[in-house]
Design a protein around this motif. Sequence first.
Motif, PDB file in Angstrom:
ATOM      1  N   TYR A 114      31.349  48.281  19.950  1.00 56.27           N
ATOM      2  CA  TYR A 114      32.131  47.133  20.422  1.00 56.27           C
ATOM      3  C   TYR A 114      33.038  47.626  21.534  1.00 56.27           C
ATOM      4  CZ  TYR A 114      30.689  44.630  16.217  1.00 56.27           C
ATOM      5  OH  TYR A 114      29.954  44.033  15.229  1.00 56.27           O
ATOM      6  N   LEU A 115      33.065  46.894  22.631  1.00 55.39           N
ATOM      7  CA  LEU A 115      33.949  47.229  23.749  1.00 55.39           C
ATOM      8  C   LEU A 115      34.962  46.105  23.924  1.00 55.39           C
ATOM      9  CD1 LEU A 115      31.479  49.098  24.221  1.00 55.39           C
ATOM     10  CD2 LEU A 115      31.769  48.711  26.665  1.00 55.39           C
ATOM     11  N   TRP A 116      36.222  46.446  23.838  1.00 51.88           N
ATOM     12  CA  TRP A 116      37.308  45.484  24.063  1.00 51.88           C
ATOM     13  C   TRP A 116      37.905  45.776  25.427  1.00 51.88           C
ATOM     14  CZ3 TRP A 116      37.932  41.732  20.441  1.00 51.88           C
ATOM     15  CH2 TRP A 116      37.357  41.962  19.178  1.00 51.88           C
ATOM     16  N   LEU A 117      37.761  44.841  26.337  1.00 56.58           N
ATOM     17  CA  LEU A 117      38.165  45.077  27.722  1.00 56.58           C
ATOM     18  C   LEU A 117      39.360  44.229  28.115  1.00 56.58           C
ATOM     19  CD1 LEU A 117      34.814  45.224  27.575  1.00 56.58           C
ATOM     20  CD2 LEU A 117      35.113  45.718  29.981  1.00 56.58           C
ATOM     21  N   THR A 118      40.266  44.853  28.859  1.00 58.13           N
ATOM     22  CA  THR A 118      41.344  44.132  29.523  1.00 58.13           C
ATOM     23  C   THR A 118      40.922  43.952  30.980  1.00 58.13           C
ATOM     24  OG1 THR A 118      42.970  45.193  28.086  1.00 58.13           O
ATOM     25  CG2 THR A 118      43.800  44.118  30.073  1.00 58.13           C
ATOM     26  N   VAL A 119      40.916  42.690  31.413  1.00 56.59           N
ATOM     27  CA  VAL A 119      40.339  42.356  32.722  1.00 56.59           C
ATOM     28  C   VAL A 119      41.323  41.487  33.492  1.00 56.59           C
ATOM     29  CG1 VAL A 119      38.383  41.253  33.886  1.00 56.59           C
ATOM     30  CG2 VAL A 119      38.031  42.419  31.710  1.00 56.59           C
ATOM     31  N   ALA A 120      41.355  41.655  34.792  1.00 57.91           N
ATOM     32  CA  ALA A 120      42.174  40.789  35.636  1.00 57.91           C
ATOM     33  C   ALA A 120      41.750  39.336  35.417  1.00 57.91           C
ATOM     34  CB  ALA A 120      41.995  41.174  37.098  1.00 57.91           C
ATOM     35  N   PRO A 121      42.690  38.444  35.071  1.00 61.52           N
ATOM     36  CA  PRO A 121      42.324  37.072  34.694  1.00 61.52           C
ATOM     37  C   PRO A 121      41.470  36.348  35.733  1.00 61.52           C
ATOM     38  CG  PRO A 121      44.622  37.494  34.170  1.00 61.52           C
ATOM     39  CD  PRO A 121      44.135  38.695  34.932  1.00 61.52           C
ATOM     40  N   ALA A 147      42.987  41.865  24.145  1.00 67.17           N
ATOM     41  CA  ALA A 147      41.863  42.084  25.063  1.00 67.17           C
ATOM     42  C   ALA A 147      41.432  40.742  25.639  1.00 67.17           C
ATOM     43  CB  ALA A 147      40.702  42.753  24.343  1.00 67.17           C
ATOM     44  N   ASP A 148      40.758  40.794  26.755  1.00 63.32           N
ATOM     45  CA  ASP A 148      40.277  39.573  27.409  1.00 63.32           C
ATOM     46  C   ASP A 148      38.789  39.338  27.183  1.00 63.32           C
ATOM     47  OD1 ASP A 148      42.816  39.058  28.892  1.00 63.32           O
ATOM     48  OD2 ASP A 148      42.273  40.958  29.859  1.00 63.32           O
ATOM     49  N   LEU A 149      38.056  40.428  26.957  1.00 63.99           N
ATOM     50  CA  LEU A 149      36.600  40.342  26.898  1.00 63.99           C
ATOM     51  C   LEU A 149      36.093  41.247  25.788  1.00 63.99           C
ATOM     52  CD1 LEU A 149      34.192  39.087  28.563  1.00 63.99           C
ATOM     53  CD2 LEU A 149      34.187  41.214  29.891  1.00 63.99           C
ATOM     54  N   LEU A 172      33.319  48.428  37.616  1.00 68.40           N
ATOM     55  CA  LEU A 172      33.927  47.112  37.826  1.00 68.40           C
ATOM     56  C   LEU A 172      35.424  47.257  38.048  1.00 68.40           C
ATOM     57  CD1 LEU A 172      31.970  45.202  35.021  1.00 68.40           C
ATOM     58  CD2 LEU A 172      31.457  45.284  37.481  1.00 68.40           C
ATOM     59  N   ASP A 173      35.856  46.958  39.265  1.00 68.62           N
ATOM     60  CA  ASP A 173      37.264  47.145  39.626  1.00 68.62           C
ATOM     61  C   ASP A 173      38.205  46.262  38.823  1.00 68.62           C
ATOM     62  OD1 ASP A 173      36.509  48.992  41.522  1.00 68.62           O
ATOM     63  OD2 ASP A 173      36.455  47.531  43.160  1.00 68.62           O
ATOM     64  N   ALA A 174      37.695  45.140  38.320  1.00 71.09           N
ATOM     65  CA  ALA A 174      38.568  44.211  37.615  1.00 71.09           C
ATOM     66  C   ALA A 174      38.927  44.688  36.209  1.00 71.09           C
ATOM     67  CB  ALA A 174      37.898  42.836  37.521  1.00 71.09           C
ATOM     68  N   VAL A 175      38.190  45.667  35.689  1.00 68.54           N
ATOM     69  CA  VAL A 175      38.457  46.180  34.344  1.00 68.54           C
ATOM     70  C   VAL A 175      39.641  47.138  34.393  1.00 68.54           C
ATOM     71  CG1 VAL A 175      37.537  47.495  32.400  1.00 68.54           C
ATOM     72  CG2 VAL A 175      36.056  45.910  33.654  1.00 68.54           C
ATOM     73  N   ARG A 176      40.689  46.776  33.671  1.00 69.62           N
ATOM     74  CA  ARG A 176      41.899  47.595  33.677  1.00 69.62           C
ATOM     75  C   ARG A 176      41.915  48.616  32.545  1.00 69.62           C
ATOM     76  NH1 ARG A 176      46.057  42.468  34.500  1.00 69.62           N
ATOM     77  NH2 ARG A 176      45.626  42.125  36.721  1.00 69.62           N
TER      78      ARG A 176
END
Length: 202
Positions: A114-121, A147-149, A172-176
């Motif tokens: 499972y990957l929990w990603l924080t992403v620029a909205p 997380a966002d995704l 992916l640059d949007a992934v923080r």
Amino acid sequence: MHMYLGSGSKWLAFDDPLTDDQLALLHTSGQQQRATIGGAVQDARSAGVPHEQDEPLLAELALDGRAGVVELARACGWSKSRVSARLEELLAAGALRIAVDLAYPRFGFHSPAYLWLTVAPGRLNATGEVLSAYPETTFAAAVTGSADLLVTVTCRTMDDLYSYVTTKVGALDAVRQVDVVPVLRRVKQAGTRLHDGHLAPA
């Protein structure tokens, strides 16, 4: 909040995926289908509405969705032709659908995570669409919380999982931020228990 469907397939990681022609055989068109029942041509959707006489068939399918026509006919006391015809009607109408559970380790896939990603909205949707299209991705959805995704992946090895995270997510640059949670032992697939890496009967 939102699920990303990618190519329309949930998982494409086999080395020899189905061809477009093979996929076309599995998908019914959105147009009205027609079925012949008792000598009269009826719309498949009305013909496929479950009714009381279907109870034995549906009960057997609930016990074992993998049962073949011969087994179903024997259990229901129906002829094989009746079982086949009724299954076709129910499937064509969408009243019955086929869902497949796989014991991934039996196919050589030993590293789900499972990957929990924080992403620029502002780039959440685009990121979800990109990740959902990768063959390793089994599920991708925008979620609430820290997380966002959420992305679930099924890889053959831990090295493959590492490569997915570093080359595909990492590009992916949007992934923080990404938290990777490997699945060390799976007890159940979507609808079927697992025992020693095999699908276990209900």
